[in-house]
Design an enzyme around this catalytic site. Sequence first.
Site, PDB file in Angstrom:
ATOM      1  N   SER A  60       0.862  -1.186   0.000  1.00 13.94           N
ATOM      2  CA  SER A  60       0.000   0.000   0.000  1.00 13.94           C
ATOM      3  C   SER A  60       0.895   1.230   0.000  1.00 13.94           C
ATOM      4  O   SER A  60       2.087   1.140   0.297  1.00 13.94           O
ATOM      5  CB  SER A  60      -0.875   0.020   1.255  1.00 13.94           C
ATOM      6  OG  SER A  60      -0.177   0.596   2.346  1.00 13.94           O
ATOM      7  N   ASP A  61       0.340   2.379  -0.318  1.00 13.32           N
ATOM      8  CA  ASP A  61       1.092   3.609  -0.094  1.00 13.32           C
ATOM      9  C   ASP A  61       0.822   4.040   1.357  1.00 13.32           C
ATOM     10  O   ASP A  61       0.016   3.435   2.075  1.00 13.32           O
ATOM     11  CB  ASP A  61       0.710   4.685  -1.125  1.00 13.32           C
ATOM     12  CG  ASP A  61       1.780   5.770  -1.238  1.00 13.32           C
ATOM     13  OD1 ASP A  61       2.645   5.861  -0.348  1.00 13.32           O
ATOM     14  OD2 ASP A  61       1.746   6.550  -2.212  1.00 13.32           O
ATOM     15  N   TRP A  62       1.504   5.084   1.771  1.00 17.88           N
ATOM     16  CA  TRP A  62       1.516   5.576   3.152  1.00 17.88           C
ATOM     17  C   TRP A  62       0.102   5.735   3.736  1.00 17.88           C
ATOM     18  O   TRP A  62      -0.687   6.518   3.207  1.00 17.88           O
ATOM     19  CB  TRP A  62       2.255   6.913   3.161  1.00 17.88           C
ATOM     20  CG  TRP A  62       2.468   7.554   4.477  1.00 17.88           C
ATOM     21  CD1 TRP A  62       1.664   8.476   5.069  1.00 17.88           C
ATOM     22  CD2 TRP A  62       3.580   7.341   5.359  1.00 17.88           C
ATOM     23  NE1 TRP A  62       2.208   8.864   6.267  1.00 17.88           N
ATOM     24  CE2 TRP A  62       3.390   8.177   6.476  1.00 17.88           C
ATOM     25  CE3 TRP A  62       4.726   6.525   5.332  1.00 17.88           C
ATOM     26  CZ2 TRP A  62       4.278   8.228   7.540  1.00 17.88           C
ATOM     27  CZ3 TRP A  62       5.618   6.584   6.390  1.00 17.88           C
ATOM     28  CH2 TRP A  62       5.387   7.419   7.473  1.00 17.88           C
ATOM     29  N   GLN A  63      -0.207   4.941   4.749  1.00 19.71           N
ATOM     30  CA  GLN A  63      -1.468   5.090   5.504  1.00 19.71           C
ATOM     31  C   GLN A  63      -2.723   4.860   4.665  1.00 19.71           C
ATOM     32  O   GLN A  63      -3.819   5.206   5.090  1.00 19.71           O
ATOM     33  CB  GLN A  63      -1.511   6.523   6.096  1.00 19.71           C
ATOM     34  CG  GLN A  63      -2.179   6.597   7.431  1.00 19.71           C
ATOM     35  CD  GLN A  63      -1.998   7.953   8.109  1.00 19.71           C
ATOM     36  OE1 GLN A  63      -1.075   8.693   7.792  1.00 19.71           O
ATOM     37  NE2 GLN A  63      -2.861   8.259   9.038  1.00 19.71           N
ATOM     38  N   ASP A  64      -2.564   4.313   3.467  1.00 19.00           N
ATOM     39  CA  ASP A  64      -3.696   4.324   2.545  1.00 19.00           C
ATOM     40  C   ASP A  64      -4.804   3.353   2.896  1.00 19.00           C
ATOM     41  O   ASP A  64      -5.919   3.507   2.408  1.00 19.00           O
ATOM     42  CB  ASP A  64      -3.221   4.124   1.113  1.00 19.00           C
ATOM     43  CG  ASP A  64      -2.933   5.467   0.466  1.00 19.00           C
ATOM     44  OD1 ASP A  64      -3.698   6.401   0.745  1.00 19.00           O
ATOM     45  OD2 ASP A  64      -1.956   5.588  -0.274  1.00 19.00           O
TER      46      ASP A  64
END
Length: 750
Positions: A305-309
Amino acid sequence: MKNLCLFLFSIIAFNYFSAKAQNDVKAYAFVDKLMSKMSLEDKVGQMTQISVEAFLKTDANGNVINPHELDTAKLAVAIRDYKVGSILNVGGDAQTQGNWQQLITQIQQMALSQPLKIPILYGIDAIHGNNYTSGSILFPQEIAMAASFNPLLAKEVAQISAYETRASFTPWVFSPVLDLGRQPLWPRIWETFGEDPLVVSTMGAAMIQGFQGNDVSDKYHVTACLKHYMGYSMPLSGHDRTPAWIPERELREYFLPSFTEAVKQGALTVMVCSGEINGVPVHINKHILTDILKGELQFKGFTCSDWQDIEYLYQRHHVAVDNKDAVRMAVNAGVDMSMVPTDYTFTKDLLALVKENKVPISRINDAVRRILYVKYKTGIFQSPTGNKNDYPLFASEEHEKINYNIASECITLLKNQNNILPLNKNKKILVTGASANTMRSLDGGWSRVWQGTTSDETEKDKNTILEALQQTFGNKNISYAKGVTFDSVINIDEAVAKANNSDVIVLCAGESSYTETPGNINDLTISEPQIELAKALAKTGKPIILVINEGRPRVISAIEPFTSAVLDAYYSGNQTANVISDILYGKINPSGKLPFTYPRYTNSLTNYYRKYTEDKDVNDEVAGYNPQWEFGTGLSYTTFKYSNLHLSSAKLDNTNPIKISVDVTNTGNREGKESVLLYVSDLVASITPEVKRLRGFQKIDLKSGETKTVTFNLSKDDISFINNDLKRVTEPGKFVAHIDNLNAEFDYRN
Ligand code: BGC
């Protein structure tokens, strides 16, 4: 003879592929044996990625201590209790190579002291070099590299970045960005290879080869991560992480090919797009993540995933009711690893979901098998850290010299009225403008810190434009007045007064550093104070050389008419200023070409591969396609003449490509490099054809008076497109090949 060559080639190819296949058999045997010993907790832990900031010691005020020190108690909670599989990033300022080696050694020691001895996969944003290790080489950003139209340079950048990243004992980089940069407002345009799908695919593939080499497990290569799969770069509003509306036909035509090519090159990891397409966040889009990527493209690595997504699925996107719901949706859609980033909510919720049968164990096994396969391929089971003595070239002069040569092919000369450039060394020059004396406008974001805000401090041993010009032209010939910042006027009168005492003005304008949401803008026009300064300087009647430092094409139509020359330097890294100065006095002959369409108006942002109805002369005389500069524009200090465009056949069929050749002659009096661009127009098609599309490019070097013949092989697949049934087809009919101002027609019949 031909048959013998074919036979030998087949044997070599067979051996190469069977060696690869055998290697995979070994990898999977190792992984499967390991997985047979893993509990559900072990598996879910492997799918968890935590940012290092969660384990860094802080002072009494809660600020991270520099140089970083690990809080081993917190690290133990991650590794021993939650069995975390991956750690990322820097958690603040860049660290020294020695400090990185120490931190990663400590992390790996703890991981290897656990019963299963699974090393941590450490990942870093090495975006233009290993930017989070202090002193490492800061290369041109991707948009600048694209302007070189030279994939060999992109490969070299990735090779050296890999070397310098492994030198910090980090084996995984979140690069390259393969998003198509066709929305000029987007604050990450400069992280892309520009607007053309072929350029993005070709440069991206070269970077994968450079990062991963033939064997990614060796001490000089790193695992690459393709970003940000897919459609992230096309927010309708131009603002980061806002909705994109992209029909699947367009996704497949424009946005997918760069990822397809990179997966073919063996890229091992993929980061998921933070945005939404057609109302569906990509993190829950099973069709995109599983059916297309893992099914059609047969991607064997893992998605991250991307950051905190995953959290954002309920916090921002409102498609999930809470974190658990979000985790369920994302993992079932095909996300294999979560960049959580700083707590264990993902780990706990995923464990519960499996126990409640809301996420099938088969999905967990698939994700973990992919993650462990990548760990195996990366070589960290055999060598979790490295040997400090293996990297004598880290941040070396040799690497910096290569950086200079690469930047020399990126910077683009867009205008040179009456050949005002190159300048005579005795000229009295006023250097002025917001970007004249700052490294931030040369390096951009991801430079030691996320937003690149500290570059004036961290890169103070490198030249700003002012410093480079002082060295080249001599202090006595250079005067300086900043005049304006990017958003306010300082002292325009001073600049005007100094301009009156100079022969020529070098006006440095553009943007400071930024990325992601902090880089959002409401207006593509260059800022007002910079326009004011340019207009005041124009009144002096002194010639203006405009040097633009920018991450996206800020509209400059209000000032371009007052300029005698324009040089676009993008963000070309730590050697930008030296190269600008060497171009200005003629030591370097510029050879960059624009990798995007440079807009003239803020509301006319059409890409070069426009449709006929978007053209100026066909339908819309008033507001049709009329950019400031076309994609591919770039001047040289010499001149090139194109002649003898020749097709090996006027008929293309299913089996034989046609050869398209052209002679290029250097008709000027100095050596120069030229990117030869082949465009093809499909005259009639079932999906409205584009006016033209780039179908090949090659960069050549020509001595004065020299002629070279450049040949492109064009097959039917090279001129195909995605039709309404989402199939890649080439429809029979007439096509026109264009190189420079030469054209030749051919027919395709199946
Ligand atoms: C960016 C990614 C980056 C990640 C980790 C995100 O905000 O979108 O490009 O790799 O952070 O730093």
